[in-house]
Write an enzyme that holds these catalytic residues in place. Structure first.
Site, PDB file in Angstrom:
ATOM      1  N   HIS A 102       0.774  -1.173   0.055  1.00 47.38           N
ATOM      2  CA  HIS A 102       0.086   0.003   0.035  1.00 47.38           C
ATOM      3  C   HIS A 102       0.945   1.169  -0.231  1.00 47.38           C
ATOM      4  O   HIS A 102       2.347   1.289   0.012  1.00 47.38           O
ATOM      5  CB  HIS A 102      -0.913  -0.152   1.185  1.00 47.38           C
ATOM      6  CG  HIS A 102      -0.145  -0.331   2.450  1.00 47.38           C
ATOM      7  ND1 HIS A 102       0.568   0.458   2.981  1.00 47.38           N
ATOM      8  CD2 HIS A 102      -0.428  -1.502   3.145  1.00 47.38           C
ATOM      9  CE1 HIS A 102       1.217   0.298   4.351  1.00 47.38           C
ATOM     10  NE2 HIS A 102       0.476  -1.074   4.556  1.00 47.38           N
ATOM     11  N   GLN A 120       9.254  -2.209  16.261  1.00 44.50           N
ATOM     12  CA  GLN A 120      10.095  -2.818  15.370  1.00 44.50           C
ATOM     13  C   GLN A 120      11.246  -2.310  14.853  1.00 44.50           C
ATOM     14  O   GLN A 120      12.427  -2.444  14.778  1.00 44.50           O
ATOM     15  CB  GLN A 120       9.198  -3.514  14.229  1.00 44.50           C
ATOM     16  CG  GLN A 120      10.026  -3.930  13.178  1.00 44.50           C
ATOM     17  CD  GLN A 120       9.047  -4.379  11.841  1.00 44.50           C
ATOM     18  OE1 GLN A 120       8.392  -5.487  12.021  1.00 44.50           O
ATOM     19  NE2 GLN A 120       8.927  -3.591  10.864  1.00 44.50           N
ATOM     20  N   ASP A 146       5.533   0.881  12.682  1.00 40.43           N
ATOM     21  CA  ASP A 146       5.844  -0.286  13.635  1.00 40.43           C
ATOM     22  C   ASP A 146       6.905   0.128  14.487  1.00 40.43           C
ATOM     23  O   ASP A 146       8.139  -0.207  14.186  1.00 40.43           O
ATOM     24  CB  ASP A 146       6.267  -1.688  12.739  1.00 40.43           C
ATOM     25  CG  ASP A 146       5.005  -1.941  11.880  1.00 40.43           C
ATOM     26  OD1 ASP A 146       4.284  -2.636  12.366  1.00 40.43           O
ATOM     27  OD2 ASP A 146       5.112  -1.670  10.587  1.00 40.43           O
ATOM     28  N   HIS A 202       4.268   1.398   2.119  1.00 41.22           N
ATOM     29  CA  HIS A 202       5.270   0.716   1.811  1.00 41.22           C
ATOM     30  C   HIS A 202       5.755   1.495   0.622  1.00 41.22           C
ATOM     31  O   HIS A 202       7.045   1.594   0.438  1.00 41.22           O
ATOM     32  CB  HIS A 202       5.106  -0.595   1.147  1.00 41.22           C
ATOM     33  CG  HIS A 202       4.545  -1.711   2.116  1.00 41.22           C
ATOM     34  ND1 HIS A 202       3.079  -2.146   1.893  1.00 41.22           N
ATOM     35  CD2 HIS A 202       4.810  -2.264   2.959  1.00 41.22           C
ATOM     36  CE1 HIS A 202       2.774  -2.908   2.879  1.00 41.22           C
ATOM     37  NE2 HIS A 202       3.747  -3.183   3.783  1.00 41.22           N
TER      38      HIS A 202
HETATM   39  P1  AMP Z   1       5.206  -4.975   6.514  1.00 38.95           P
HETATM   40  O1  AMP Z   1       4.722  -5.534   5.101  1.00 38.95           O
HETATM   41  O2  AMP Z   1       3.834  -4.854   7.378  1.00 38.95           O
HETATM   42  O3  AMP Z   1       6.009  -6.060   7.242  1.00 38.95           O
HETATM   43  O4  AMP Z   1       5.552  -3.638   6.698  1.00 38.95           O
HETATM   44  C1  AMP Z   1       6.988  -3.554   5.691  1.00 38.95           C
HETATM   45  C2  AMP Z   1       7.501  -2.013   6.108  1.00 38.95           C
HETATM   46  O5  AMP Z   1       6.587  -1.023   5.881  1.00 38.95           O
HETATM   47  C3  AMP Z   1       7.758  -2.030   7.817  1.00 38.95           C
HETATM   48  O6  AMP Z   1       8.960  -1.030   7.747  1.00 38.95           O
HETATM   49  C4  AMP Z   1       6.536  -1.222   8.209  1.00 38.95           C
HETATM   50  O7  AMP Z   1       6.722  -0.297   9.218  1.00 38.95           O
HETATM   51  C5  AMP Z   1       6.292  -0.277   6.804  1.00 38.95           C
HETATM   52  N1  AMP Z   1       4.735   0.212   6.848  1.00 38.95           N
HETATM   53  C6  AMP Z   1       3.911  -0.505   7.012  1.00 38.95           C
HETATM   54  N2  AMP Z   1       2.782   0.374   7.032  1.00 38.95           N
HETATM   55  C7  AMP Z   1       3.174   1.569   7.062  1.00 38.95           C
HETATM   56  C8  AMP Z   1       2.662   2.979   7.141  1.00 38.95           C
HETATM   57  N3  AMP Z   1       1.209   3.079   7.156  1.00 38.95           N
HETATM   58  N4  AMP Z   1       3.400   3.823   6.878  1.00 38.95           N
HETATM   59  C9  AMP Z   1       4.818   3.635   6.799  1.00 38.95           C
HETATM   60  N5  AMP Z   1       5.136   2.532   6.609  1.00 38.95           N
HETATM   61  C10 AMP Z   1       4.517   1.366   6.873  1.00 38.95           C
END
Ligand code: AMP
Length: 283
Positions: A36, A155, A152, A39
């Site tokens: 989204h 994280q 996150d 990312h």
């Molecule tokens: P995920 O696919 O959920 O593991 O997230 C991958 C990366 O995208 C991680 O570094 C998340 O913190 C970041 N991320 C997920 N959602 C958002 C968001 N709404 N805004 C900024 N970064 C995000």
């Protein structure tokens, strides 16, 4: 433009060797897919400061607490590749679980301290899974810079600690949370909300921003947090696993005059939502 998809590690390494031999810098954006705009903001940041950008797509079984959550996690590789196409990503690395964790794989990386409260307390083993896969992805991609979302927050702190402690030659770049128009932080899990629940999911950030403002203006912390928790419960969230104010960098007790963070995890419609916002406590 299409995004080259690379699956075998040997192929990725050959590609990376070529880039490095020309002195090019490499950025990595680790993801679990179902991409989204959150990312994509990380990809834009990576493109702006690196010669080559690798997006990784790996739904890491080791960081899930239940087989059901892992099975239900959205998998949309074709759509993900299409979303990345206009951005000029140099490689979408989609490793097989069998190559990431071949039989006999026995090494787990465990970051103590910052990984223990909040998510760590509610999702035992989660951050071991995260730290281990992040270390693997850094070793596999050889990236100079890695981009993580503040969405996150815990994280991000765990990954920063990992890199510092193990002296990994990679710079961690933090990127702000991207939100929908109504304030809900974008998340792959939001897709699982029913239309009705999605309609009032933004109560979570609304309550959090209001509490953050109030505490920044000197409101009593415990009373403000209690009121915010009951606002969420009253709006249909449940359970509220935690809604806590912590020091932004250590996740210990928030202290006057230091950056603090309000962090929450709450269920809505059977979906676990997490969010966090900055708080500046008065001196
Ligand atoms: P995920 O696919 O959920 O593991 O997230 C991958 C990366 O995208 C991680 O570094 C998340 O913190 C970041 N991320 C997920 N959602 C958002 C968001 N709404 N805004 C900024 N970064 C995000």
């Amino acid at each position: 433009m299409t995004t080259p998809i690379i699956r075998p590690l040997d192929d990725l390494r050959a590609q990376v060797r070529g880039w490095k031999s020309r002195g090019e810098t490499i950025g990595v954006v680790p993801t679990m897919g179902a991409l989204h705009d959150g990312h994509l903001s990380l990809v834009h940041a990576a493109k702006a400061s690196c010669d080559r950008v690798i997006v990784t797509l790996f739904v890491n079984p080791r960081q899930f607490n239940s087989a059901e959550d892992f099975a239900k996690y959205p998998r949309t590789e074709v759509a993900d590749a299409a979303l990345l196409a206009p951005l000029g990503v140099d490689a979408l690395f989609v490793p097989d679980a069998a190559e990431v964790y071949p039989p006999g794989h026995s090494t787990v990386i465990s970051v103590s301290g910052v990984s223990e409260p909040l998510e760590g307390a509610h999702r035992p083993g989660h951050f071991d899974g995260v730290a281990t896969v992040v270390a693997l992805l850094f070793n596999m991609t050889g990236a100079d810079r890695a981009f993580f979302g503040e969405k996150d927050w815990q994280q991000l702190l765990v990954v920063q600690r990992l890199v510092r402690d193990l002296k990994m030659p990679v710079e961690i770049v933090a990127c702000p949370s991207v939100r929908a128009g109504d304030g809900l932080a974008l998340s792959s899990r939001n897709q699982r909300l029913s239309p009705g629940a999605r309609g009032h999911a933004a109560t979570l950030p609304a309550v959090m921003f209001r509490a953050a403002n109030d505490m920044g203006a000197g409101a009593e912390i415990n009373a403000t947090l209690d009121a915010a928790r009951s606002d969420l419960t009253g709006a249909g969230f449940g359970p509220v696993e935690y809604l806590e104010l912590r020091d932004a960098l250590t996740l210990g007790a928030a202290l006057p005059g230091r950056p603090a963070r309000l962090l929450a995890a709450a269920w809505l419609d059977g979906v676990r939502l997490i969010d966090n916002v900055a708080v500046t406590l008065p001196n």
